[in-house]
Structure formats: C-alpha cells, structure tokens
Write a protein that holds these residues in place. Structure first.
Motif, PDB file in Angstrom:
ATOM      1  N   ALA A 202       1.070  -1.346  -0.073  1.00 46.11           N
ATOM      2  CA  ALA A 202       0.259  -0.078  -0.063  1.00 46.11           C
ATOM      3  C   ALA A 202       1.095   1.328   0.058  1.00 46.11           C
ATOM      4  O   ALA A 202       2.100   1.118   0.333  1.00 46.11           O
ATOM      5  CB  ALA A 202      -0.894   0.150   1.403  1.00 46.11           C
ATOM      6  N   ALA A 203       0.357   2.150  -0.245  1.00 49.03           N
ATOM      7  CA  ALA A 203       1.222   3.563  -0.366  1.00 49.03           C
ATOM      8  C   ALA A 203       1.557   4.005   1.180  1.00 49.03           C
ATOM      9  O   ALA A 203       0.727   3.500   1.895  1.00 49.03           O
ATOM     10  CB  ALA A 203       0.169   4.587  -1.028  1.00 49.03           C
ATOM     11  N   PRO A 204       2.539   4.643   1.458  1.00 44.54           N
ATOM     12  CA  PRO A 204       3.042   4.850   2.779  1.00 44.54           C
ATOM     13  C   PRO A 204       1.938   5.658   3.446  1.00 44.54           C
ATOM     14  O   PRO A 204       1.044   6.526   2.842  1.00 44.54           O
ATOM     15  CB  PRO A 204       4.267   5.744   2.529  1.00 44.54           C
ATOM     16  CG  PRO A 204       4.727   5.355   1.321  1.00 44.54           C
ATOM     17  CD  PRO A 204       3.581   4.908   0.437  1.00 44.54           C
ATOM     18  N   THR A 205       1.686   5.433   4.751  1.00 41.78           N
ATOM     19  CA  THR A 205       0.546   6.064   5.427  1.00 41.78           C
ATOM     20  C   THR A 205       1.327   7.138   6.590  1.00 41.78           C
ATOM     21  O   THR A 205       0.514   7.767   7.206  1.00 41.78           O
ATOM     22  CB  THR A 205      -0.311   5.263   6.036  1.00 41.78           C
ATOM     23  OG1 THR A 205       0.590   4.360   6.904  1.00 41.78           O
ATOM     24  CG2 THR A 205      -1.096   4.342   5.122  1.00 41.78           C
ATOM     25  N   VAL A 206       2.502   7.093   6.553  1.00 39.75           N
ATOM     26  CA  VAL A 206       3.203   8.012   7.756  1.00 39.75           C
ATOM     27  C   VAL A 206       4.321   8.716   7.047  1.00 39.75           C
ATOM     28  O   VAL A 206       4.907   8.309   6.218  1.00 39.75           O
ATOM     29  CB  VAL A 206       3.919   6.952   8.651  1.00 39.75           C
ATOM     30  CG1 VAL A 206       4.527   7.815   9.794  1.00 39.75           C
ATOM     31  CG2 VAL A 206       2.589   6.340   9.600  1.00 39.75           C
ATOM     32  N   ALA A 207       4.416  10.065   7.356  1.00 43.39           N
ATOM     33  CA  ALA A 207       5.242  10.797   6.663  1.00 43.39           C
ATOM     34  C   ALA A 207       6.532  10.737   7.551  1.00 43.39           C
ATOM     35  O   ALA A 207       6.837  10.508   8.791  1.00 43.39           O
ATOM     36  CB  ALA A 207       5.073  12.350   7.109  1.00 43.39           C
ATOM     37  N   PRO A 208       7.910  10.600   7.150  1.00 39.70           N
ATOM     38  CA  PRO A 208       9.351  10.610   7.582  1.00 39.70           C
ATOM     39  C   PRO A 208       9.406  11.794   8.657  1.00 39.70           C
ATOM     40  O   PRO A 208       8.776  12.772   8.462  1.00 39.70           O
ATOM     41  CB  PRO A 208      10.224  10.688   6.353  1.00 39.70           C
ATOM     42  CG  PRO A 208       9.380  10.509   5.332  1.00 39.70           C
ATOM     43  CD  PRO A 208       7.789  10.939   5.466  1.00 39.70           C
ATOM     44  N   SER A 209      10.044  11.382   9.541  1.00 32.37           N
ATOM     45  CA  SER A 209      10.330  12.093  10.723  1.00 32.37           C
ATOM     46  C   SER A 209      11.574  12.795  10.811  1.00 32.37           C
ATOM     47  O   SER A 209      12.521  12.446  10.188  1.00 32.37           O
ATOM     48  CB  SER A 209      10.020  11.606  12.153  1.00 32.37           C
ATOM     49  OG  SER A 209      10.611  10.398  12.282  1.00 32.37           O
ATOM     50  N   GLY A 210      12.002  13.442  11.791  1.00 32.60           N
ATOM     51  CA  GLY A 210      13.311  14.284  12.026  1.00 32.60           C
ATOM     52  C   GLY A 210      13.823  15.098  10.931  1.00 32.60           C
ATOM     53  O   GLY A 210      15.075  15.014  10.861  1.00 32.60           O
ATOM     54  N   LEU A 211      12.904  16.020  10.325  1.00 36.19           N
ATOM     55  CA  LEU A 211      13.211  16.637   9.349  1.00 36.19           C
ATOM     56  C   LEU A 211      14.108  17.543  10.042  1.00 36.19           C
ATOM     57  O   LEU A 211      13.740  18.508  10.634  1.00 36.19           O
ATOM     58  CB  LEU A 211      12.039  17.427   8.640  1.00 36.19           C
ATOM     59  CG  LEU A 211      12.239  18.257   7.409  1.00 36.19           C
ATOM     60  CD1 LEU A 211      12.830  17.188   6.254  1.00 36.19           C
ATOM     61  CD2 LEU A 211      11.028  18.341   7.001  1.00 36.19           C
ATOM     62  N   SER A 212      15.435  17.947   9.490  1.00 37.30           N
ATOM     63  CA  SER A 212      16.109  19.075  10.015  1.00 37.30           C
ATOM     64  C   SER A 212      17.236  19.290   8.851  1.00 37.30           C
ATOM     65  O   SER A 212      17.183  18.834   7.789  1.00 37.30           O
ATOM     66  CB  SER A 212      17.155  18.645  11.077  1.00 37.30           C
ATOM     67  OG  SER A 212      17.758  17.657  11.032  1.00 37.30           O
ATOM     68  N   GLY A 213      18.440  19.997   9.140  1.00 40.03           N
ATOM     69  CA  GLY A 213      19.302  20.396   8.019  1.00 40.03           C
ATOM     70  C   GLY A 213      20.393  21.339   8.583  1.00 40.03           C
ATOM     71  O   GLY A 213      20.503  21.695   9.470  1.00 40.03           O
ATOM     72  N   GLY A 214      20.951  22.093   7.578  1.00 39.97           N
ATOM     73  CA  GLY A 214      21.962  23.010   7.645  1.00 39.97           C
ATOM     74  C   GLY A 214      23.282  22.523   7.489  1.00 39.97           C
ATOM     75  O   GLY A 214      23.778  21.337   7.252  1.00 39.97           O
TER      76      GLY A 214
END
Length: 984
Positions: free
Chosen positions: A683-695
């Motif tokens: 099935a298509a993913p149902t949860v968005a990836p976490s820990g979005l950051s950067g720099g």
C-alpha cells in the motif's frame, strides 16, 4: 556379534566399502588404494570389478589385493579411470559393495596467444573473459592487475564469477587502467596448482560519463539443479552508473534463514525441497532497474525408507521381502542374489521393491541385496536368508514344569518346540487324549487353554509334537489355587487441574501366594519412578493398592485400571477420571483473503478439556520481532463457537505468522502451531518521515536531513522520499526524489543560494503503490558563511607567570550570516608568526577566557575571532601582554620555632628574588595538626609568624613558600615537635 560368530556361520556384512577417489595427474604418489572389508564366518574372500568386468590379479599386474583392499600401482587415466566394485564371498553367499569411481584431476596451462587490448569510455562497464584451460574438477578464480600478487578485491563495483572466471567491472574509473590476467587455481586434496593467462590491457577514453540504468551481465542459469543438503550459489552482477545495488527475493515464498552472502551472490546452505522455486535478482540505481529470474530445482540421491533384514524361515513356507527408497528422480529398485541379478522365475516373483518366495527350499538360502538407484547415486541393502529343516525340539522352550491356576479361572499352556517345518501337536492329561470341548481349546499353534478350572483338573499334561523330520514331547503339572477378587473398586471422579485425588482398590487372594497391585492409564502401565511426583501408592498394607494423584494435569484424564495379580491369575476394575482445564491448542490455522491491512483467519476447534470454550485470542509476530503480540480482530471479541475471524490493523508489505489461543473459565490454553508465513499486500505509505532538519555544508548548498523510515512503515517495495522546498517567502516549490529507504540526507546546490538563507522544507515517502502524506513544514537554513566582523576592545592581563585573562566586546548577531558558536583566542610569542599561534575556543556568548600554560616573563600577541559552523571570522586587532617573572625557585631555609605558653613562633631566613625572578611580597604557610586533619592557611608579610596551639600540643606539619606577582614558590616542609625547635 562375536558370540554369535563363534556359534554359527553367517554371510558377508560390509564394514568398509570403497569411496570415490580423485587422483591428481602428475602426483608424487605411486599408488591408489580402494578399501573393502567385510565381517563374515567363515572369513570372506574378495574380488574386484572395474566397469562391470572382473579384474584379473596376475603376478606381474599393477593390481594387487591387500586383505580386501585393491591397490593400483602407478595409476594412469587412460587405463584406470572408471567405476570399481568389491565382491565379498564365503560359503554362505556373496555380496557386492557400492560402486566407487576413480577419476583423475588436472589443470593445463592457459593459451599462449596474446589477448586483445580493451578500450572503453570511462564510466561504462566492461567484462574480461577468463577462458580457462582444460581442467577437472572445478576451479577458483581471481584476477591480477599489472603484477603478482596485486589481486583485484571483490567489492560492489567489481565481481569475479566463480562459474566462468570472467571479471566484471560495473562502472570503470581512472584507477582501473592497466593490464589484467585471469588467475585460476585447482584444489585436489592437499595439492594446489595455479596458472594465469596472458595480460589484456584496459585503456579508457576520457569523456563526461553520463549516468545510465543497470543492465544485468552475469546471470545464473534459467534452471539450476541442486541436490538436497548441498550449498547452492546463484550469481548476478550488473553494469550501471551509479554502481547498481543487487537485491534478491524468492517469488513464490519468503526469504529463508538459510540465505547467506549478499549483493552479487545468493547462497543457500543445506538446500531442501522447500527452497525449490523461482528466484529474482534485481539491480537498481537512481536511473532505473533491471531484473532477471531463474528456477532452483531440487533433486535427491536415493535414501532408504525400508530395508530388508536377516531372516530365518521354515522350509516349505512362503516369504515376502520388501524395500523402499526415496529420491528425486524416483529411484528404480532391483534385486541381487549372491551378487547376481535376480528376476522372476518358478517360485520367485520380483516386482520393483517386492520379492516373494513360494514354498521355500534349502537352495533359496543365500545373501540377497536390494539396490535403489537414480542418476545421482546408488544405495545397497543386504540381508541373509536361511531356510531351515529341523525335527521338533523342546530343549530351548519346554512346557512349564509347574503350572499354577486359579479356581474358576483360565489357564493357558503354550507348546512351542523349535521345528521346521511347523510341527503338528497333540495334548494328553495322563493317558487321556484331549480334544476341543466347551472347557478345552487347542489352538492352531498348539497352545492348550483350560477354562472354568476346578480341583479335578489337577494332573500331568503332555504336549506331543511331530513333523517329517521327527517327533518329541514335553510335560508339566497343573496345580489349582483360590481365585483373586477385587473387594473395593475405584470410583469415577471429576476434578479441576491442580487438585489432588485418591483412587481406592482392595482385593482378596489365595494366601499361599504373593499379591501385587498395578495401575494403568488408558491401558498403559503407570511408571511411578517417572511420574514427576504426580503418582504415589497410597498404602503398603497387604490387599490394599490405593493410588494417589497429586497436582493433577490434563494429561491425567482417562480410564484408570487397578489390577490385583498373583502368579496364577488377576482381577481388574476400572474408573474414569475427568480433569477439567484450559482448552487445548486449536488446529489447522489457515490464512486467506490477504489484503494490505487485513487477513481472514480460520482454524479448527481444539479440545475443550471438559469446560466449554468461552472465547478465542489471535496473536501474530513479524520478521522484525520474535515476540508474539495480541492482534485486533473483527469481531472484537471472538466467541467460543467461532472458527474464523478477520485480523485488522496489520502493517502493509509485512511478513506475518499467526496463532490462535482458546480460553475458558479455567484460563487460557496452549497456542496453536503457527500458520504458514504470509506477506500482506503493498500500500502507499501512510506515515510521513520524521526528524526533518538540516543546515551546514559548503557555500551555495542546502542540506536536508531526516530519520530513515523503519521497515514497519515502508508499506511496499521501491521505497524512497520526495522532498519539497522553497526559499522562505517565495511561492513555488522545488521537488527532489531520493530513492532507497536507508537514505537520510539530500544536498541541493545552486549558485543563487545565499548564506544562511531560511528554506521551508517538507518531506513525504513513496513506494510502488503511491505517495504518502507530507510532513509538517520545517525551517532549514542553507550553508552558513564565516563571520565577517571581528570582536573589538580586546584586553589581555597577565595572571601569575604562566596564565592570563583575555576579554573582548562581542560582535552583534545582526552582523552574522549563521549561528555564532563562540570565540577563538589566538596567542603567539613575540617574534613568532601568527600562523604558529596556539588557540583556545569558548562556547556560546561568553566574552572572556582564562588562558594557561604560558611561558614566564614572555611577551605575547593576542587576537580574538568569532566562529560558526562555516569557519572562523576575521581577527580583532592584536593586543600585547607580558607574563610576569617566575617566583623564586628556592624554598625558605633555616626554619626554627619556639614555644611560649599557648603560642608557637616560627621563623625562617627571608628569600631574596634574583633579577630574573618576581619580587617576594610575602609568605604562605599551610599548617596541619596531623595527617588526617584539614590544613589551615596563614599569610605573613615577613619571615616570622605566631600560631596559637592547644596546651596538649605534641607535633604539627608545616609547609612554607614565598608568594608574589609571579605566583607561589617551592614549599619547604617541616615537622614541628614540642621538644625540638630547629628545622634541619
């Protein structure tokens, strides 16, 4: 076996048989030995066959026998390669061994022809053919680059096929330039031989290498045949730029725990029929994917399921022997008698694994072998048939001399003389011939049965036996006793698991005989020593045989029988014990109607263990965890009469096993066996990836980081990430697709990106079934720029001779294109270059630092810079500071003390500073009453000090040192005693 061999003769039985031999051509060994040894009485003689023809052992022959072994001198492939079989014989018969091959191993040299050079565009893939020379058996392969022993390592970019020897390079690089040679090695026993080919030169055309999708070049066969129990290796390697990743899967099943290895190789150890099926190799990079499929077909050597055994049979009787073997292809079965093929004839019928004899004769005696064979091997089973002709003989088994019997009971008197053929039997009582009547029965095997016995039946009973070989008789005396009776029988009972119970059993018997009690459960005798304390005899009194059962379990349910027994008769009574407990395990768990988040489960009802089943519980486990967890179901509560339910809220594209447990008022029972493994649909993913950051990163870069999505939330194959980002305050979004679930960052480069620019960033996951939801928007800054402004008003002050304090005015945050991490203090000696400066860093917004480890009386230059993740900024104007001179290096001397009442006066010679030492401004004294008390600090401006002491003072420890702008000097230590006043 030794005792048997000393009393009778027997045919040959192999104890050692020949095995396959691989002999290296050119070996220093001058002989080959094929082993053969058989146990037999009289001892066996031996012959050998090669390719079915008997070998003649002539005096000057290269063949000779050593005991049963065949020794071949100076073996030669043209004459000696073939199949060998040992034949063992004695007067009882002949058997043949399994066949063993003698083969010759060799490895010739590579062709001396020069190999063509290869030219290819850098970044493209290339294959070098090994073309190995003639050899036997298989080889192992490596490749040399330029010279020995510079072997090419096996990495994800380069691969050496152990099937063909070919070298594959997925994507060529500048470092691949050079000369290549195939290095082949043969391993035969302890002998290793290697040869290598002529070199082939690789040159590269320099162009901008474009990226391209994978193309599989090294492939395993479309059909791979393997024997059960062996190791199977499949090879798969692809060209591509970037270098492709290789994945394996079984199309008609899940990955097995027996899979080992990775990337280009799939190895399955101890392969079995469950591993048969279609396997797919997938090569993937950012430009695309390529797949290849092939089958593994499992076959097996013959293996015995049923064999024949040594048999003694009466002359004139019939005999049926059978043997059966498993294998794939199905083994064919044939028979041998004394080493020769046996076919149907006269009284003998041969039909596959069946051998039947009608009316055996003495000439049928001999050694027989059942042979099962397919294209993978042959197995032999041997047995000896002995046909007997004997006159009746009671010596081994006479009629029992004294035969006790119970009044009104029954007695059985066997008559079993040894005889061949079977003897005819007559019985007499005294001189009266017995015949069948209402009380007397003579069975077909000669056994005499007397029923409803009375005192008048006492007397001598004789059995007469006769066949065409002769006659014999045997006599016993019958004695009549009182019968045994149960006087108190056990009663049936109904209890719960864990309770205790006693079953009663009393009996009467003939007083001249001993009485014993035995108990059985469902006709199986109870072994009290192995009952783990559950069973005990409740009484040791004569005529009482009660049974106590402690901590009853479900397995203790059943029919209990008490038997009171003497040597002449017995009496039995039974009772039923019902033990109620939690239900037994359900059976036959089947999974069907598999969707992405649900399955339909069905099962068969298990034992309720005498208490109705109230409800069912469904548990599952995944490949991610071996722990069983209760699952949500539809209906939520599964009633006890149900045999199916839907399991909901499952993870898509996940391997599951299910099991079912039943419960009643007495508890939850044992679980069912696990279902077969299934995988829910994608099935298509149902949860968005976490820990979005950067720099961070280089100038003109935006680096975006996230936490890789766990297997639980991927929901399907072909998993990756879609990033959306835009400069804060703008309208349009840029997007980027990042393949592979394990990816965890993305770098966006663009000359237009200014330093420390805020971007709005979102992320979502995708797989082959579609895209998932987007995350919340996060603010991520582009790469920072080094600070452009320097701190100001830098001040440095010497503290002691090796330390200084530095302070400054901070830069404004508005002057930064990044996050200020702190300040860096650089300091260097006068006369040195700034590049040689030592450095100290502060963290955060502090505007001062304490620097240690300086040289005394030394001039230093000091500057301060701000720093962030991009680096350090410009220096402040430097300032100067000179450290003070060091304190005097001499301790105070000539220390003395005097006591006056409650005061001690301590004096010493003053310390005078030299020109290169700092001035003495005073003295420090550490005073300690004893080694365990805390010290007290006293300061003195001159070379004397008065200290109060208690009246009972006896001693103290003192340290005295100079102090001044350069710091503290070296201490003088003294132990003050009341009866002494000078420090030596």
């Amino acid at each position: 076996c030794q005792a048997q061999s000393s009393t009778r003769n027997y045919g040959p039985v192999f104890e050692e048989q020949p095995v396959h031999i691989l002999f290296p051509e050119g070996s220093a060994e001058e002989k080959v030995t094929l082993a053969c040894r058989a146990r037999a009485s009289p001892p066996a003689t031996y012959r050998w066959k090669m390719n079915g023809t008997e070998i003649k052992m002539e005096p000057d022959s290269r063949y000779r026998l050593v005991a049963g072994d065949l020794v071949i001198s100076n073996p030669v492939k043209a004459k000696d390669a073939g199949s060998y079989q040992c034949v063992a014989s004695n007067s009882r018969g002949t058997v043949v061994s399994r066949e063993a091959s003698l083969r010759f191993g060799f490895l010739q040299e590579f062709s001396a022809e020069e190999r063509d050079p290869v030219k290819i565009t850098e970044g493209w893939g290339v294959m070098f053919a090994c073309s190995p020379p003639p050899h036997y058996p298989g080889l192992s392969y490596r490749w040399l680059l330029n010279e020995f022993p510079n072997f090419i390592p096996a990495d994800g970019r380069r691969f050496v096929s152990q099937t063909t020897g070919n070298l594959y390079i997925a994507k060529t690089e500048a470092s691949d330039l050079g000369n290549y040679s195939c290095f082949a090695t043969s391993h035969i026993d302890f002998i290793t031989k290697s040869v290598f080919s002529k070199f082939s030169r690789l040159s590269l055309a320099a162009e901008d290498a474009r990226q391209y999708a994978p193309s599989i070049k090294a492939r395993f066969p479309a059909d791979t045949y393997a024997l059960a129990g062996q190791m199977v290796t499949l090879e798969c390697f692809a060209f591509g730029n970037p270098v492709p990743r290789i994945k394996w899967r079984k199309l008609d099943g899940s990955q097995s725990s027996k899979w080992i290895g990775s990337e280009p190789l799939l190895q399955i150890q101890d392969v079995g029929f469950e591993d048969e099926g279609t396997y797919e190799c997938e090569a993937e990079n950012t430009k695309g994917r390529d797949t290849y499929q092939g089958r593994i077909i499992i076959q097996a050597q013959p293996e015995w399921l049923k064999v024949i055994t040594d048999t003694e049979a009466d002359i004139g009787s019939d005999l049926r022997w059978s043997c059966a073997a498993a294998g794939k292809p199905r083994p064919a079965v044939r028979w041998l008698r004394d080493g020769q093929p046996l076919t149907s004839q006269n009284r003998i019928e041969v039909s596959g694994g069946e051998l039947r004899f009608s009316k055996l004769v003495l000439e049928d005696s001999g050694m027989y072998q059942c042979v099962a064979e397919n294209k993978h091997g042959t197995v032999y089973a041997s047995a000896e048939l002995t046909v007997q002709a004997l006159a009746p003989d009671f010596r081994l088994n006479p009629v029992k001399r004294l035969i006790p019997a119970a009044r009104s009971g029954k007695v059985i008197i066997p008559c079993q003389p040894r005889a061949a053929p079977k003897a005819t039997v007559l019985w007499t009582k005294g001189t009266e011939l017995l015949i069948n009547s209402s009380r007397v029965t003579i069975t077909t095997d000669g056994t005499l049965i007397l029923q409803n016995i009375s005192k008048s039946d006492e007397g001598k009973y004789t059995c007469f036996a006769e066949n065409f070989m002769g006659k014999a008789n045997s006599t016993g005396i019958l004695s009549v006793r009182d019968a045994t009776k149960i006087t108190l029988a056990p009663s049936s009972a109904d209890i719960n698991v864990g309770e205790n119970l006693t079953l009663q059993c009393h009996a009467s018997h003939d007083p001249t005989m001993d009485l014993t009690f035995t108990w059985s459960l469902d006709d199986f005798p109870i072994d009290f020593d192995k009952s783990e304390g559950h069973y005990r005899r409740a009484s040791v009194k004569e005529a009482i045989g009660d049974l106590s059962i402690f901590n009853t379990q479900l397995k203790h349910s059943g029919r209990y029988t008490c038997t009171a027994q003497t040597v002449v008769d017995s009496a039995s009574e039974s009772a039923t014990l019902t033990v109620r407990g939690p239900p037994g395990p359900p059976g036959g768990v089947v999974v069907r109607d598999i969707s992405d988040t649900t399955v339909q489960l069905s099962w068969s009802r298990g034992f309720d263990n005498h208490s109705p089943i109230a409800r069912y519980i469904i548990e599952a486990r995944t490949l991610l965890s071996s722990k069983w967890k209760q699952m949500r179901t539809n209906p939520v509560n599964i009633e006890g009469n149900a045999e199916t339910a839907q399991v909901v809220n499952l993870i898509p594209w996940m391997d599951y096993e299910f099991r079912v447990l039943a419960s009643n008022i007495l508890g939850v029972g044992e679980p069912s066996l696990p279902s077969s493994k299934i995988r829910t649909k994608e099935a298509a993913p149902t949860v968005a990836p976490s820990g979005l950051s950067g720099g961070g990163g280089a100038p003109n870069e935006l680096i975006i980081n996230w936490t890789p999505t766990l297997r639980d939330y991927q929901n399907g194959d072909g998993f990756g990430y879609i990033l959306s980002f835009r400069k804060k305050g703008t309208q349009g979004w840029l997007t980027a697709r990042v393949p592979h679930a394990e990816s965890l960052h993305y770098v966006y480069r663009n000359e237009s990106i200014g330093p420390y620019t805020p971007f709005e960033v979102k992320i979502k996951a995708y797989n082959r079934k579609g895209e998932g939801p987007e995350s919340l928007t996060a603010i991520v800054y582009s790469a920072e720029e080094e600070p452009k402004v320097a701190p100001f008003r830098v001040m440095a002050k010497a503290v002691l001779s090796s330390e200084m304090d530095v302070s400054w005015e901070p830069i404004e945050q508005g002057d930064m294109t990044g996050v200020l991490l702190g300040y860096e203090i650089r300091y260097w000696k006068d006369g040195d270059k700034e590049e040689a400066a030592d450095r100290v860093r502060t963290a955060g917004l502090v505007t001062s630092a304490h620097v240690t480890g300086l040289n005394p009386n030394t001039k230093y230059h000091v500057s301060v810079r701000a720093y962030n993740r991009a680096g350090t900024g410009p220096p402040s104007p430097s300032t100067n500071v000179t450290t003070t001179k060091p304190p005097p290096k001499r301790p105070p001397g000539n220390i003395s003390w005097t006591f006056s009442g409650s005061t001690v006066s301590i004096k010493w010679d003053p310390v005078v500073a030299k020109a290169d030492e700092s001035a003495v401004t005073g003295y420090k004294m550490l005073y300690r009453q004893d080694s365990h008390s805390a010290p007290t600090l006293y300061l003195a401006s001159k070379s004397r000090i008065d200290i109060p002491v208690p009246e009972d003072f006896t001693h103290a420890f003192v340290q005295i040192r100079v102090t001044g702008p350069g710091g503290d000097g070296i201490p003088a230590e003294v132990h003050i005693l009341r009866n002494s006043g000078t420090y030596a």
